[in-house]
Design an enzyme around this catalytic site. Sequence first.
Site, mmCIF file in Angstrom:
data_model
loop_
_atom_site.group_PDB
_atom_site.id
_atom_site.type_symbol
_atom_site.label_atom_id
_atom_site.label_comp_id
_atom_site.label_asym_id
_atom_site.label_seq_id
_atom_site.Cartn_x
_atom_site.Cartn_y
_atom_site.Cartn_z
ATOM 1 N N PRO A 2 9.226 -17.389 -14.716
ATOM 2 C CA PRO A 2 8.264 -17.711 -12.896
ATOM 3 C C PRO A 2 8.863 -17.036 -12.812
ATOM 4 O O PRO A 2 10.517 -17.172 -12.012
ATOM 5 C CB PRO A 2 8.251 -19.408 -13.886
ATOM 6 C CG PRO A 2 9.589 -19.736 -14.834
ATOM 7 C CD PRO A 2 10.145 -18.550 -15.174
ATOM 8 N N GLU A 3 8.107 -17.038 -11.224
ATOM 9 C CA GLU A 3 9.041 -16.692 -10.050
ATOM 10 C C GLU A 3 8.801 -18.218 -8.728
ATOM 11 O O GLU A 3 7.881 -18.881 -9.769
ATOM 12 C CB GLU A 3 8.397 -15.588 -9.163
ATOM 13 C CG GLU A 3 8.381 -14.219 -10.388
ATOM 14 C CD GLU A 3 8.030 -12.957 -9.799
ATOM 15 O OE1 GLU A 3 7.637 -13.164 -8.491
ATOM 16 O OE2 GLU A 3 7.432 -12.730 -10.199
#
Length: 283
Positions: A2-3
Amino acid sequence: MPELPEVETIRRQLAPELLGRRIDCVRVYHDDLLLGPRNRREFRRLCRGRRLGPAGRRAKFLLFPLHREDACDAKPEAVIRTQLRMTGRFWLGGQRPDPLEFRHPGAEFVLDDGRTLFYDDVRRLGGFDILSIPEWRAVEGRLGPEPLSASFTARRLARRLEPLRAPIKHVLLDQRRIAGIGNIYASEALHRASIDPFKPAGTLAYGEIARLHRAVRRVLREALDASGTSFSDYRAPDGRSGSFQNRLRVYGREGAPCLRCSTSLERAVQGGRSTFYCPQCQR
DNA sequence: CTTGTACCCTGACCGC
DNA sequence: TGCGGTCAGGGTACAA
């Protein structure tokens, strides 16, 4: 995995569920999930019996503030810092998550309402550490600005890029320069801003930086509104997928036509990571 | 200070 | 069916 948009989506789902809960029991199944100097016993000791404050996020770190049972209104005395890295995931519920989907249990936090926060991580690159508040402040001080905050201006971005000779794509991934951007949104923002990912950061004209600043904020905001980007394995803790994968313009589209100019998109490797771009309209 | 490289770990996929 | 190579949304330690 995830960012910023994915981590923030996870934070928003977990925060109201965890707020005020007491951690009654902690199980960690792999030593390599403890990223700090503390061993399992110390980690358990520091978590157990503590109450959780409002879950936070900084860059791609999820933060769980720990309060003493008898001083819940006061400032936290420590914080659990979580890094999901590539494949870390959370699931919160009253029983175990589906073992066919969560095949790599990493840790469990049993709460006082009978539910358990499960952490699963195929590659075990992610994990936890516990930081005192001064330790966390020192770590946080080394991170670049939050790109969605009001104080992140084009002018400020320009000042940070000015001394750097590294390619702008590489700089966007550097959490000390700007926080929260990862490999997907770096490519996406550069395409939206029509900037060549190989261009040395310090050679960008102010107009280009202003475009990049807008593009970074827009793409992160849109992804956040779509609950993030879901490939095969990313799910938010409520089990739902994000939908931004349908709106990616360059990431993973090597050989497909650019949506702006129809040129065939290309993939290159920078610093060992893929960059997707349009050779025609990113200059 | 900057920049590049190795490394942590498993699994999916591709060509042979 | 197996095998080797490559790739994957990240961050850090270390060397030059």
